[in-house]
Scaffold this motif. Structure first.
Motif, PDB file in Angstrom:
ATOM      1  N   SER A  90       0.840  -1.202   0.000  1.00 33.93           N
ATOM      2  CA  SER A  90       0.000   0.000   0.000  1.00 33.93           C
ATOM      3  C   SER A  90       0.873   1.249   0.000  1.00 33.93           C
ATOM      4  CB  SER A  90      -0.909   0.019   1.233  1.00 33.93           C
ATOM      5  OG  SER A  90      -1.763  -1.100   1.242  1.00 33.93           O
ATOM      6  N   HIS A 126      -2.197   5.385   6.553  1.00 32.68           N
ATOM      7  CA  HIS A 126      -1.759   3.992   6.484  1.00 32.68           C
ATOM      8  C   HIS A 126      -0.771   3.652   7.596  1.00 32.68           C
ATOM      9  CE1 HIS A 126      -1.185   0.090   4.657  1.00 32.68           C
ATOM     10  NE2 HIS A 126       0.128   0.260   4.680  1.00 32.68           N
ATOM     11  N   THR A 173      -2.778   2.177  10.223  1.00 31.50           N
ATOM     12  CA  THR A 173      -3.668   1.056   9.909  1.00 31.50           C
ATOM     13  C   THR A 173      -2.960  -0.129   9.270  1.00 31.50           C
ATOM     14  OG1 THR A 173      -4.196   2.038   7.743  1.00 31.50           O
ATOM     15  CG2 THR A 173      -5.623   2.624   9.587  1.00 31.50           C
ATOM     16  N   CYS A 174      -1.689  -0.015   8.991  1.00 35.63           N
ATOM     17  CA  CYS A 174      -0.974  -1.101   8.318  1.00 35.63           C
ATOM     18  C   CYS A 174      -0.969  -2.358   9.195  1.00 35.63           C
ATOM     19  CB  CYS A 174       0.461  -0.684   8.001  1.00 35.63           C
ATOM     20  SG  CYS A 174       1.399  -1.988   7.150  1.00 35.63           S
TER      21      CYS A 174
END
Length: 223
Positions: A112, A118, A121-122
């Motif tokens: 991503s 991110h 949220t990774c």
């Protein structure tokens, strides 16, 4: 006898202006400035502009624009967060595509783009070092802090027994897989889902005042 002349009645959009004219003009320019901020292209990927309470966001921004506690460096840092100017890989790719290949993904997951959202949220980061866990811990602490403050504050009407459950169910607290509203709040953009619920029980200024300091502390701890 000289003819009596009626006083001049200022109008705006065919409506009479019944307030201090200087404050009215200042409010017009404030509104134009806020609109200029709201329509910046960098906000387009976040959500519809109508999902953000810009009036409350403006009140909050005024507080940290004042360099509260002399923390001018943190003020500048938070402005960069709001405007998505921190040097994540996607920002560098946008600014210097000749140096940073636009196809490069986030190196931790290699799948991503490396955006600010991110980073929280990774799923491919080791759990003991996961920023998502830190994010969730701080956000839920913020939710508890807010809930305590609103319950102990004078309200327009009695709070129902379901107030706490309904407050904690607002989508901006959905941090298991962070919702758009949750990520907006992490950027300093106040979601309408939060203020819309609270306006049934509190005056707008009360809401803004309570949201201010805990959100400042949340951002300080998070970033």
């Amino acid at each position: 006898m000289s003819e009596l002349l009626a006083p001049c009645i200022l109008q705006f959009n065919s409506l009479p202006v019944n307030m201090n004219i200087w404050k009215f003009i200042r409010d017009i320019f404030d509104a134009k400035s806020l609109l200029t901020l709201a329509v910046l292209p960098r906000f387009n990927p976040i959500s519809s502009l109508f999902d953000i309470n810009w009036t409350c966001t403006k009140f909050y921004k005024k507080q940290f624009f004042s360099h509260r506690n002399g923390c001018s460096e943190f003020c500048a840092f938070r402005i960069k967060i709001l405007l998505d100017m921190l040097l994540t890989l996607t920002t560098l790719q946008r600014q210097k595509p000749h140096l940073y290949d636009p196809s490069w993904p986030y190196p931790q997951c290699n799948s991503s783009p490396e955006t600010l959202n991110h980073l929280w949220t990774c799923p491919y980061i080791l759990s003991e070092y996961s920023p998502l866990i830190t994010f969730k811990t701080l956000l839920l602490a913020l939710r508890s802090n807010y809930l305590d403050k609103f319950i102990s504050t004078s309200s327009l009407k009695s709070l129902p027994n379901s107030f706490a459950a309904e407050f904690t169910a607002i989508d901006c607290w959905d941090c298991d897989l962070p919702s758009p509203s949750c990520l907006r709040l992490a950027r300093g953009l106040i979601p309408k889902s939060l203020t819309g619920f609270l306006r049934d029980y509190f005056l707008p200024f009360t809401i803004w005042s309570i949201l201010d300091t805990p959100l400042h502390d949340f951002h300080f701890d998070l970033y």
